[in-house]
Write a protein that holds these residues in place. Structure first.
Motif, PDB file in Angstrom:
ATOM      1  N   GLN A   1     -21.116  11.279  11.316  1.00  0.00           N
ATOM      2  CA  GLN A   1     -20.365  12.538  11.293  1.00  0.00           C
ATOM      3  C   GLN A   1     -20.584  13.331  12.577  1.00  0.00           C
ATOM      4  O   GLN A   1     -19.662  13.941  13.114  1.00  0.00           O
ATOM      5  N   LYS A   2     -21.819  13.287  13.083  1.00  0.00           N
ATOM      6  CA  LYS A   2     -22.103  13.990  14.341  1.00  0.00           C
ATOM      7  C   LYS A   2     -21.359  13.342  15.509  1.00  0.00           C
ATOM      8  O   LYS A   2     -20.859  14.035  16.401  1.00  0.00           O
ATOM      9  N   ASP A   3     -21.268  11.996  15.510  1.00  0.00           N
ATOM     10  CA  ASP A   3     -20.504  11.308  16.550  1.00  0.00           C
ATOM     11  C   ASP A   3     -19.051  11.779  16.541  1.00  0.00           C
ATOM     12  O   ASP A   3     -18.450  12.007  17.602  1.00  0.00           O
ATOM     13  N   LYS A   4     -18.499  11.915  15.349  1.00  0.00           N
ATOM     14  CA  LYS A   4     -17.105  12.360  15.220  1.00  0.00           C
ATOM     15  C   LYS A   4     -16.953  13.786  15.754  1.00  0.00           C
ATOM     16  O   LYS A   4     -15.981  14.105  16.447  1.00  0.00           O
ATOM     17  N   MET A   5     -17.917  14.642  15.447  1.00  0.00           N
ATOM     18  CA  MET A   5     -17.865  16.023  15.917  1.00  0.00           C
ATOM     19  C   MET A   5     -17.972  16.083  17.437  1.00  0.00           C
ATOM     20  O   MET A   5     -17.308  16.905  18.079  1.00  0.00           O
ATOM     21  N   VAL A   6     -18.791  15.192  18.027  1.00  0.00           N
ATOM     22  CA  VAL A   6     -18.898  15.132  19.486  1.00  0.00           C
ATOM     23  C   VAL A   6     -17.566  14.721  20.087  1.00  0.00           C
ATOM     24  O   VAL A   6     -17.088  15.310  21.071  1.00  0.00           O
ATOM     25  N   SER A   7     -16.929  13.699  19.482  1.00  0.00           N
ATOM     26  CA  SER A   7     -15.648  13.215  20.007  1.00  0.00           C
ATOM     27  C   SER A   7     -14.544  14.262  19.899  1.00  0.00           C
ATOM     28  O   SER A   7     -13.597  14.272  20.686  1.00  0.00           O
ATOM     29  N   GLN A   8     -14.702  15.161  18.910  1.00  0.00           N
ATOM     30  CA  GLN A   8     -13.705  16.222  18.716  1.00  0.00           C
ATOM     31  C   GLN A   8     -14.025  17.476  19.524  1.00  0.00           C
ATOM     32  O   GLN A   8     -13.290  18.458  19.473  1.00  0.00           O
ATOM     33  N   GLY A   9     -15.133  17.436  20.253  1.00  0.00           N
ATOM     34  CA  GLY A   9     -15.516  18.585  21.054  1.00  0.00           C
ATOM     35  C   GLY A   9     -16.171  19.701  20.265  1.00  0.00           C
ATOM     36  O   GLY A   9     -16.375  20.808  20.779  1.00  0.00           O
ATOM     37  N   LEU A  10     -16.508  19.421  18.993  1.00  0.00           N
ATOM     38  CA  LEU A  10     -17.140  20.437  18.152  1.00  0.00           C
ATOM     39  C   LEU A  10     -18.646  20.486  18.335  1.00  0.00           C
ATOM     40  O   LEU A  10     -19.308  21.422  17.881  1.00  0.00           O
ATOM     41  N   LEU A  11     -19.176  19.454  19.010  1.00  0.00           N
ATOM     42  CA  LEU A  11     -20.611  19.333  19.204  1.00  0.00           C
ATOM     43  C   LEU A  11     -20.828  18.578  20.498  1.00  0.00           C
ATOM     44  O   LEU A  11     -20.003  17.736  20.871  1.00  0.00           O
ATOM     45  N   ASN A  12     -21.883  18.880  21.212  1.00  0.00           N
ATOM     46  CA  ASN A  12     -22.195  18.078  22.388  1.00  0.00           C
ATOM     47  C   ASN A  12     -23.576  17.471  22.254  1.00  0.00           C
ATOM     48  O   ASN A  12     -24.351  17.871  21.381  1.00  0.00           O
ATOM     49  N   GLU A  13     -23.862  16.495  23.097  1.00  0.00           N
ATOM     50  CA  GLU A  13     -25.125  15.783  22.970  1.00  0.00           C
ATOM     51  C   GLU A  13     -26.331  16.708  23.133  1.00  0.00           C
ATOM     52  O   GLU A  13     -27.377  16.494  22.547  1.00  0.00           O
ATOM     53  N   GLY A  14     -26.151  17.759  23.918  1.00  0.00           N
ATOM     54  CA  GLY A  14     -27.252  18.669  24.157  1.00  0.00           C
ATOM     55  C   GLY A  14     -27.682  19.448  22.936  1.00  0.00           C
ATOM     56  O   GLY A  14     -28.852  19.820  22.808  1.00  0.00           O
ATOM     57  N   ASN A  15     -26.746  19.725  22.041  1.00  0.00           N
ATOM     58  CA  ASN A  15     -27.110  20.507  20.852  1.00  0.00           C
ATOM     59  C   ASN A  15     -26.950  19.721  19.552  1.00  0.00           C
ATOM     60  O   ASN A  15     -26.847  20.295  18.475  1.00  0.00           O
ATOM     61  N   ARG A  16     -26.953  18.388  19.661  1.00  0.00           N
ATOM     62  CA  ARG A  16     -26.806  17.528  18.480  1.00  0.00           C
ATOM     63  C   ARG A  16     -27.861  17.849  17.417  1.00  0.00           C
ATOM     64  O   ARG A  16     -27.589  17.816  16.225  1.00  0.00           O
ATOM     65  N   TYR A  17     -29.078  18.140  17.854  1.00  0.00           N
ATOM     66  CA  TYR A  17     -30.158  18.390  16.898  1.00  0.00           C
ATOM     67  C   TYR A  17     -30.624  19.849  16.897  1.00  0.00           C
ATOM     68  O   TYR A  17     -31.626  20.181  16.297  1.00  0.00           O
ATOM     69  N   ASP A  18     -29.893  20.711  17.563  1.00  0.00           N
ATOM     70  CA  ASP A  18     -30.300  22.114  17.630  1.00  0.00           C
ATOM     71  C   ASP A  18     -30.331  22.771  16.257  1.00  0.00           C
ATOM     72  O   ASP A  18     -31.196  23.608  15.986  1.00  0.00           O
ATOM     73  N   ARG A  19     -29.382  22.415  15.412  1.00  0.00           N
ATOM     74  CA  ARG A  19     -29.307  23.043  14.100  1.00  0.00           C
ATOM     75  C   ARG A  19     -30.580  22.783  13.300  1.00  0.00           C
ATOM     76  O   ARG A  19     -31.176  23.713  12.744  1.00  0.00           O
ATOM     77  N   GLU A  20     -31.033  21.519  13.254  1.00  0.00           N
ATOM     78  CA  GLU A  20     -32.238  21.182  12.521  1.00  0.00           C
ATOM     79  C   GLU A  20     -33.464  21.880  13.131  1.00  0.00           C
ATOM     80  O   GLU A  20     -34.291  22.435  12.411  1.00  0.00           O
ATOM     81  N   LYS A  21     -33.556  21.853  14.459  1.00  0.00           N
ATOM     82  CA  LYS A  21     -34.691  22.495  15.120  1.00  0.00           C
ATOM     83  C   LYS A  21     -34.714  23.992  14.828  1.00  0.00           C
ATOM     84  O   LYS A  21     -35.775  24.581  14.600  1.00  0.00           O
TER      85      LYS A  21
END
Length: 245
Positions: free
Chosen positions: A155-175
């Motif tokens: 799901q995160k990969d899909k969000m990255v491809s849609q521009g809703l998430l980038n690799e830099g903040n992929r885990y920011d939410r959990e942190k």
């Protein structure tokens, strides 16, 4: 094993809050025995006898007993001996308002907090322990739900491809959530201990909340109630168990 190594050096002030006779009984008691003890109080019995509103058709007491037994079977080794009783107290309290919430269609966390003093006062639990239990079954469980029940990597990969998430903040939410939870754990323990806790003690409380989440979720997959009496058997919902695994 990692949890045990972490917590062996940080559990003394937790266990010091629990009377020795209380600690001994809770550490060895089964889920049914703990619900029986709590149900000696008439108000508690009424809460545990309410329907839990879950697929097994169980009462709150039956579900609670299954969660305690699931902990004994799978997670008790994750905590040192002096933490068994406080963990089981959290498990005993975690759904105390579930039946009321189901009847009135109110948020369960609200009903848990409204009704948990009925249980804790009947057991003569001191304030410091009360603060820990109330946090674990309230905000603590909300944090662990948000941290653990999240988007998977696909799901995160899909969000990255849609521009809703980038690799830099992929885990920011959990942190960010873990940081917030640690800060809240520290607040609770400062009240309970009367002084600021060590980081290892913050880790202990966070892990108690995580174990509650694991056991509460896992018990649904592992137990079912047979129609006669109140016996518990394994493998009650095989499809759900497989999906959980």
């Amino acid at each position: 094993q990692n949890l045990m190594q972490l917590e062996e050096v940080a559990t003394k002030r937790f266990s010091d809050l629990i009377p020795a006779e209380f600690e001994e009984f809770f550490a060895s008691a089964s889920g049914r025995e703990l619900v029986w003890l709590a149900s000696k109080d008439a108000e508690c019995k009424a809460l545990y006898d309410k329907k839990a509103g879950i697929w097994e058709g169980w009462t709150v007491g039956q579900h609670t007993a299954s969660v305690v037994d699931f902990f004994d079977t799978y997670y008790s080794d994750s905590l040192p001996d002096n933490m068994q009783s406080i963990m089981k107290l959290i498990l005993l309290a975690h759904d105390i308002g579930k039946g009321v919430a189901s009847e009135k269609h109110f948020p369960q966390e609200l009903e848990n907090q409204r009704n948990v003093d009925t249980l804790l006062d009947s057991l003569e639990i001191k304030k410091g322990v009360k603060d820990i239990v109330k946090f674990a079954i309230g905000e603590g469980q909300s944090y662990t739900s948000s941290i653990l029940i999240q988007e998977n990597e696909e799901q995160k990969d899909k969000m990255v491809s849609q521009g809703l998430l980038n690799e830099g903040n992929r885990y920011d939410r959990e942190k960010r959530l873990i940081k917030q939870m640690n800060e809240k754990c520290a607040e609770v323990l400062k009240k309970a201990f009367g002084e600021s806790p060590k980081q290892e003690e913050v880790d202990v409380l966070r892990n108690l909340c995580l174990i509650l989440q694991f056991c509460d979720s896992g018990a649904y997959t592992y137990y079912a109630k047979i129609n006669e009496g109140q016996a518990y058997v394994t493998g009650g919902n095989a499809r759900f168990t497989r999906s959980f695994e």
